[in-house]
Design an enzyme around this catalytic site. Structure first.
Site, PDB file in Angstrom:
ATOM      1  N   CYS A 197       0.840  -1.192   0.000  1.00  0.00           N
ATOM      2  CA  CYS A 197       0.000   0.000   0.000  1.00  0.00           C
ATOM      3  C   CYS A 197       0.870   1.235   0.000  1.00  0.00           C
ATOM      4  O   CYS A 197       1.679   1.417   0.899  1.00  0.00           O
ATOM      5  CB  CYS A 197      -0.924   0.018   1.221  1.00  0.00           C
ATOM      6  SG  CYS A 197      -1.872   1.528   1.391  1.00  0.00           S
ATOM      7  N   GLY A 198       0.695   2.087  -0.981  1.00  0.00           N
ATOM      8  CA  GLY A 198       1.548   3.254  -1.091  1.00  0.00           C
ATOM      9  C   GLY A 198       1.009   4.483  -0.414  1.00  0.00           C
ATOM     10  O   GLY A 198       1.651   5.527  -0.438  1.00  0.00           O
TER      11      GLY A 198
END
Length: 281
Positions: free
Chosen positions: A113-114
């Site tokens: 997850c960025g």
């Protein structure tokens, strides 16, 4: 250990186990500093770290292009032995520091997850300097259909580990311009965009970004920030990704597998789709 089911005497199931080495995808933290001050930590596959750091700064709105960066260098960090898991970027004096130019928040990104740790969707809806909606490029369905195989054939690290995402920058004719791999799909995209920044190729008008996995909100944002008009993915988009693509004027293609695909936003850029086509989502 490689474990496989095998048929035993009389057809009874048995387990065949073999012990030996395996090659795994590397995952290590990278600290991104701006002017010596820590800004972000991301879990990534080592390699192309300068591109990753510069691409991250561009897609987060800290910089607008290569001219905003004075230097970007790999540093030793504080670990023993030195792992060189730190990149320090020095900005042009005219560029606001991240504290002044970005909504106050701390970045922490993982390989999956960025955008973890950001306070709200409003905080990540960074506005691009490029008018993606005005890009007139179109692409043939046959070109889109060939992108997944073209990407897969060049994933050298995936061939060895089986555990890496890829992002590929293509021309509208299907020519591969740049490919990067990483345990995180958002990191792979940042590596491609960072390469383009350092090569002074922005905006990436007239190009297609092809990604393995799904198309998330953050990937649409990164494409928009780099001036990319078309984002294609082998898997599904999220609702926020479709909403952002429509807002930006970005063409979003999903489930690109074999000869078929879905167009979720910007169908006018796919040749052969009637101009009056309305997409529901």
């Amino acid at each position: 250990m490689d474990v496989r089911p095998a048929a035993g005497p009389g057809g009874a199931p048995e387990v065949e186990a073999r012990v030996g080495p395996d090659t795994l995808a590397a995952e290590e933290p990278l600290e991104i500093r701006v002017g010596g001050a820590p800004l972000a930590v991301t879990m990534r596959t080592p390699g192309d770290d300068l591109d990753l750091a510069v691409g991250f700064l561009l897609t987060e709105g800290v910089i607008r292009g290569a001219g905003d960066v004075r230097t970007a260098k790999l540093c030793s960090g504080d670990e023993e032995p030195n792992s060189y898991n730190v990149v320090d970027v020095r900005l042009d004096p005219a560029v606001p520091t991240p504290e002044a130019g970005v909504a106050a928040r701390n970045f922490y990104t993982t390989s999956s997850c960025g955008v973890c740790g950001k306070a709200s969707i409003d905080a990540v809806r960074t506005r691009s300097a490029f008018d993606v909606a005005a890009d007139p490029v179109t692409v043939a369905p046959a070109v889109l259909a060939g992108l997944p195989d073209a990407l897969r054939r060049r994933q050298r690290a995936f061939d060895v580990t089986g555990g890496l995402h890829a992002a590929g920058l293509f021309t509208a004719d299907g020519e591969l311009v740049c490919l990067r791999e990483d345990v995180g799909r958002h990191n792979a995209v940042d590596k491609v965009i960072g390469w383009a920044v350092r090569e002074r190729r922005l905006p990436l008008a007239g190009h297609v970004l092809m990604v393995s996995g799904r198309a998330s909100f953050e990937l649409c944002q990164k494409a928009w920030m780099a001036g990319l008009p078309i984002l294609a993915a082998v898997s599904a988009p999220s609702t926020l990704a479709v909403d952002l693509a429509a807002e930006a004027g970005l063409t979003l293609v999903g489930f690109l597998r074999g000869p078929t695909f879905n167009v979720y936003a910007g169908p006018h850029r796919v040749q052969g789709i009637p101009a009056a086509t309305t997409l529901a989502h």
